[in-house]
Design an enzyme around this catalytic site. Structure first.
Site, PDB file in Angstrom:
ATOM      1  N   PRO A  48      -7.759   5.066  -0.229  1.00 11.44           N
ATOM      2  CG  PRO A  48      -9.589   3.851   0.476  1.00 11.44           C
ATOM      3  CD  PRO A  48      -8.340   3.801  -0.409  1.00 11.44           C
ATOM      4  N   GLY A  65      -3.097   1.331   4.158  1.00 14.77           N
ATOM      5  CA  GLY A  65      -1.555   1.921   3.992  1.00 14.77           C
ATOM      6  C   GLY A  65      -1.261   3.080   3.304  1.00 14.77           C
ATOM      7  CB  SER A 106       0.463   7.098   6.275  1.00 16.74           C
ATOM      8  OG  SER A 106       0.972   5.872   6.922  1.00 16.74           O
ATOM      9  CB  ALA A 107       3.124   2.676   4.356  1.00 14.99           C
ATOM     10  CG  ASP A 127       1.278  -0.493   7.736  1.00 14.59           C
ATOM     11  OD1 ASP A 127       1.005  -1.619   7.978  1.00 14.59           O
ATOM     12  OD2 ASP A 127       0.428   0.206   7.922  1.00 14.59           O
TER      13      ASP A 127
HETATM   14  O1  PMV Z   1      -4.330   0.712  10.187  1.00 16.02           O
HETATM   15  P1  PMV Z   1      -3.102   0.576   9.405  1.00 16.02           P
HETATM   16  O2  PMV Z   1      -3.138   0.107   8.092  1.00 16.02           O
HETATM   17  O3  PMV Z   1      -2.069   1.668   9.573  1.00 16.02           O
HETATM   18  O4  PMV Z   1      -2.390  -0.871  10.152  1.00 16.02           O
HETATM   19  C1  PMV Z   1      -1.932  -0.556  11.237  1.00 16.02           C
HETATM   20  C2  PMV Z   1      -1.332  -1.909  11.831  1.00 16.02           C
HETATM   21  C3  PMV Z   1      -1.078  -2.205  13.139  1.00 16.02           C
HETATM   22  O5  PMV Z   1      -0.440  -3.280  13.724  1.00 16.02           O
HETATM   23  C4  PMV Z   1      -2.538  -1.854  14.125  1.00 16.02           C
HETATM   24  C5  PMV Z   1       0.092  -1.041  13.701  1.00 16.02           C
HETATM   25  C6  PMV Z   1       1.280  -1.238  13.547  1.00 16.02           C
HETATM   26  O6  PMV Z   1       2.028  -0.368  13.365  1.00 16.02           O
HETATM   27  O7  PMV Z   1       1.673  -2.320  12.943  1.00 16.02           O
END
Ligand code: PMV
Length: 334
Positions: free
Chosen positions: A122, A128, A130-131, A173
């Site tokens: 989702p 993750g 986008s990663a 990520d």
């Molecule tokens: O929200 P997500 O799954 O993209 O995770 C972000 C994690 C953070 O620590 C808030 C940002 C980062 O770049 O590490």
């Protein structure tokens, strides 16, 4: 999908005979969850992340070998996009990825293809998406171009793509998705892979509240500018907790890990990235057989992650469903 998409697909069908001869390239990548240390990781403190192989992104490249002019079609049916690359903005992930590869290979033109992205992850939910898409696009393009890139290089390119939409990502990520292993991560250093001697049953519980990482990371940065001592102290405490969690992970000390997750959630509350809806989900999990639970990812929406006794997974899932939670993913990490 607009009419343009139908036109592009008809164009691709003209190449049906090519498709028969040239096999498509299919790449799958996992989702991810941060077990400990989100936000602090942006400022150089350690964090621990795990891949979620039960949530997959699939990128397929169909070569269009009869096209003499460079023709690249980008298809993302989940978000209703089907466009010719030349009609897409510069910050589109594929536009940027193609430019990265051309630059790295020092070439002006690449063979024509249609790239299709499907994802079970989702959007804007801290898992993750986008990663996972970034890594999948880089892996698929490198295979299409006949390159045998090491994972470290795939990760490097995917990090560049992550910067497009996340402003100042830590890189955790793309790293956990690239290597698809649990890892201890410090920004700018090689990741340390972690293996637990016991299986860990995790439930990812989607609050259904979308949250944009870039916005939450920017809000935390502003908070840190206004209250540097308070926010830096929270980050330091988070980093210390992550070091203890690393040992607990390697020892398979599930009870300790659960307690540390709860402490990490309290630190994230103090950082002002939780929401009452997320706190409720953590409480439900803790009252119904979880060793620990916390928000995961940027927060202000997205998912809660719970570490659950195997025998309680089913009943906790049912209780959450009775509270109206629709998306729950069970994954086992070892
Ligand atoms: O929200 P997500 O799954 O993209 O995770 C972000 C994690 C953070 O620590 C808030 C940002 C980062 O770049 O590490």
């Amino acid at each position: 999908m607009g009419n343009q998409c139908i036109g592009h697909l008809l164009l691709a069908q003209d190449h049906h005979s090519d498709l028969k001869r040239m096999p498509a390239i299919v790449v799958h990548t996992a989702g991810k969850s941060i077990l400990f240390g989100e936000h602090a990781v942006v400022y150089g403190h350690p964090a621990i992340a795990v891949p979620i192989p039960d949530l997959k992104t699939t990128v397929t490249i169909f070569p269009l070998i009869r096209e003499e002019n460079e023709t690249i079609l980008y298809e993302a049916p989940d978000i209703g996009i089907c466009e010719n690359l030349s009609d897409l903005p510069k910050d589109n992930i594929l536009v940027y990825a193609v430019a990265l590869f051309k630059n790295a290979l020092d070439i002006q033109k690449i063979p024509s293809f249609r790239l299709k992205i499907r994802s079970q992850i989702p959007l804007a939910s801290g898992l993750g998406s986008s990663a996972s898409v970034s890594v999948a696009v880089v892996r698929a393009l490198s295979q299409f171009l006949g390159l045998k890139l090491p994972i470290s290089k795939i990760n490097e390119f995917a990090f560049e793509l992550e910067k497009l939409h996340h402003g100042n990502p830590s890189g955790i990520d793309n790293t956990v998705v690239s290597y698809e292993k649990a890892l201890y991560f410090i920004r700018g250093l090689e990741p340390e892979f972690l293996q637990s001697p016991v299986p860990m049953h995790l439930l990812l519980i989607n609050s259904g509240i979308p949250s944009l990482t870039a916005q939450v990371v920017a809000a935390v940065r502003q908070n840190r500018e206004k209250n540097p001592d308070m926010v830096n102290a929270l980050f330091k405490e988070t980093g210390d907790l992550v070091s203890i969690a690393k040992t607990a992970f390697l020892d398979g000390n599930i009870v300790e890990l659960g307690n540390l997750m709860v402490t990490n959630h309290h630190l994230l509350q103090q950082l002002n990235v939780s929401l009452p809806e997320l706190d409720v989900l953590v409480d439900i999990a803790l009252k119904n057989g979880a060793y620990g639970a916390k928000l995961c990812g940027a927060g202000r929406g997205g998912n809660v992650i719970a570490l659950v006794k195997e025998e309680n997974v089913h009943s906790l899932r049912q209780i959450l469903e009775s509270h109206g939670i629709q998306e729950i993913v069970h994954t086992v990490i070892q």
